[in-house]
Design a protein around this motif. Structure first.
Motif, mmCIF file in Angstrom:
data_model
loop_
_atom_site.group_PDB
_atom_site.id
_atom_site.type_symbol
_atom_site.label_atom_id
_atom_site.label_comp_id
_atom_site.label_asym_id
_atom_site.label_seq_id
_atom_site.Cartn_x
_atom_site.Cartn_y
_atom_site.Cartn_z
ATOM 1 N N GLU A 223 -3.432 -1.969 13.216
ATOM 2 C CA GLU A 223 -4.535 -1.017 13.252
ATOM 3 C C GLU A 223 -4.760 -0.270 11.938
ATOM 4 O OE1 GLU A 223 -3.427 1.472 16.493
ATOM 5 O OE2 GLU A 223 -3.507 -0.164 17.965
ATOM 6 N N ASN A 224 -3.819 -0.387 11.000
ATOM 7 C CA ASN A 224 -3.893 0.392 9.765
ATOM 8 C C ASN A 224 -3.701 -0.486 8.539
ATOM 9 O OD1 ASN A 224 -3.798 3.446 10.754
ATOM 10 N ND2 ASN A 224 -2.363 2.276 12.008
ATOM 11 N N GLY A 225 -4.408 -1.616 8.545
ATOM 12 C CA GLY A 225 -4.229 -2.573 7.463
ATOM 13 C C GLY A 225 -4.396 -1.988 6.079
ATOM 14 N N SER A 226 -5.406 -1.148 5.885
ATOM 15 C CA SER A 226 -5.663 -0.601 4.555
ATOM 16 C C SER A 226 -4.611 0.399 4.126
ATOM 17 C CB SER A 226 -7.047 0.073 4.532
ATOM 18 O OG SER A 226 -7.097 1.146 5.460
ATOM 19 N N GLU A 227 -3.917 0.986 5.078
ATOM 20 C CA GLU A 227 -2.876 1.973 4.767
ATOM 21 C C GLU A 227 -1.488 1.365 4.722
ATOM 22 O OE1 GLU A 227 -3.108 5.416 7.302
ATOM 23 O OE2 GLU A 227 -5.234 5.033 7.694
ATOM 24 N N GLY B 99 0.001 -0.954 2.866
ATOM 25 C CA GLY B 99 0.653 -1.144 1.574
ATOM 26 C C GLY B 99 1.407 0.088 1.095
ATOM 27 N N ASP C 160 1.407 -3.096 -6.957
ATOM 28 C CA ASP C 160 0.356 -3.147 -5.939
ATOM 29 C C ASP C 160 -0.171 -4.555 -5.721
ATOM 30 O OD1 ASP C 160 0.593 -0.433 -5.546
ATOM 31 O OD2 ASP C 160 -1.109 0.092 -6.831
ATOM 32 N N ASP C 161 -0.318 -5.339 -6.810
ATOM 33 C CA ASP C 161 -0.856 -6.689 -6.649
ATOM 34 C C ASP C 161 0.128 -7.602 -5.924
ATOM 35 O OD1 ASP C 161 0.909 -6.675 -8.819
ATOM 36 O OD2 ASP C 161 -0.270 -8.097 -10.017
ATOM 37 N N ALA D 12 -0.051 -6.572 -2.163
ATOM 38 C CA ALA D 12 -1.306 -7.014 -1.557
ATOM 39 C C ALA D 12 -1.283 -8.510 -1.288
ATOM 40 C CB ALA D 12 -2.479 -6.652 -2.460
ATOM 41 N N GLU E 212 -1.173 -10.575 2.565
ATOM 42 C CA GLU E 212 -2.175 -11.566 2.940
ATOM 43 C C GLU E 212 -1.549 -12.783 3.615
ATOM 44 O OE1 GLU E 212 -4.233 -12.578 -0.599
ATOM 45 O OE2 GLU E 212 -5.446 -10.729 -0.653
#
Length: 339
Positions: free
Chosen positions: A248-252, A254, A271-272, A275, A279
């Motif tokens: 539910e919190n994919g963007s958060e 990381g 970060d890369d 990310a 994936e």
């Protein structure tokens, strides 16, 4: 109703058995992206919320065989782990050691190699690494090589040499040109690709139906589960909440994962790298029990496990009870245990 609702039904304060109250749960995990449900559960307090008055202590491992050693010695009560070490301890103990009570992660493993290796034929005489002899990626590598016609040895010889190596050292050795490649879990696949110039020769997902295969499951010591089923229920509630949080919190995800990795290891991932790693993984409470017969066959084929039955390896009753109560689809033990 989603997975989050399961926690509302399953996180009453935990209590021990009638004979010996439990005040502590000892949980193992790896500082890998494939163990993100553990990382999120710790970072977001989801385990603590579910366990109530039971204290949670943790131990970090590099690979499955070391975690199994601790579980077998009674040093930990449960652990996030790859499927092959779970299979090994079950067979070696005649079914007395542990039970898989949930899935955690699918995907996120690959064979990465140096420039100049563009096909399996280029691996003749190569020096490859895996995290530890008999761990899930080690078995996958040896099995895949056997399918390509290469002989390997658990002692390190053969057409292709495999050296079990701690993941961080694998990165260093690859950067120094001392390794030709490695079969690794995330985030180490992405670290070798982005930090060391490796490329993916085999994405393990391509070897499985629907690209679904278990990378991480939740394993509990059998005697602990038998004596303290309420503790297992609350551990599962925290685990389900962690998987739901990731969904539910994919963007958060990381930053949360990175913060817990830094707490555990003293280092954050670029970060890369994080990310890219995220994936390549899916988080699920389904342990994909239907794949385990193949995993057993692979381990036998490459000589990293003993013959034996895995009937009874899974006990998904507590998991499915919580899923059913929340109106969520239950998962299958594929005839290999209770569900």
């Amino acid at each position: 109703m989603g997975l989050t609702a399961v926690v509302l039904a399953g996180c009453a304060p935990a209590s021990g058995s009638a004979t010996e109250p439990v005040t502590e749960l000892r949980l193992g995990y790896f500082a890998n992206v494939t163990h993100a449900p553990a990382l999120v559960g710790l970072s977001e307090g989801l385990f603590d919320d579910a366990l109530g008055d039971v204290d949670l202590t943790t131990e970090i491992f590099n690979a499955g065989p070391a975690a199994i050693e601790a579980l077998s010695a009674g040093a930990i009560d449960a652990t996030y782990i790859g499927p092959n070490p779970a299979i090994n301890t079950f067979i070696q103990s005649g079914g007395a050691s542990a039970r898989i009570i949930a899935g955690a992660t699918s995907g996120g493993a690959a064979l990465v190699v140096r420039d100049g290796i563009d096909s399996p034929d280029d691996l003749e005489g190569a020096n490859l690494a895996s995290p530890q002899l008999g761990n899930t990626q080690d078995v996958a590598l040896r099995s895949w090589l056997a399918g390509e016609g290469f002989e390997t040895s658990t002692a390190g010889g053969g057409d292709v040499s495999i050296t079990p190596t701690e993941n961080a050292q694998t990165l260093t050795l690859f950067q120094d040109g001392q390794l030709d490649g490695a079969w690794l879990p995330e985030p180490w696949v992405s670290r070798l690709v982005l930090e060391a110039g490796a490329h993916v020769l085999v994405d393990e997902a391509d070897l499985w139906d629907d690209r679904a295969f278990p990378t991480t499951v939740l394993l509990v010591r059998k005697d602990f589960a038998d004596e303290h089923p309420q503790i297992v229920d609350t551990l599962l509630a925290g685990h389900i909440a962690s998987v739901a949080w990731l969904d539910e919190n994919g963007s958060e995800a990381g930053p949360v994962i990175n913060a817990q990795l830094e707490k555990a290891t003293g280092k954050r991932l670029p970060d890369d790298v994080l990310a890219r790693a995220l994936e390549n993984v899916d988080f699920t409470v389904d342990p994909h029990a239907e794949t385990f017969a193949t995993l057993v066959a692979n381990g036998l084929r490459v000589g990293t496990q003993k013959k034996g039955s895995i009937d009874g390896l899974f006990d998904l009753r507590a998991l499915n009870a919580q899923l059913s109560d929340a109106g969520v689809a239950t998962v299958s033990a594929a005839g290999l245990g209770a569900q």
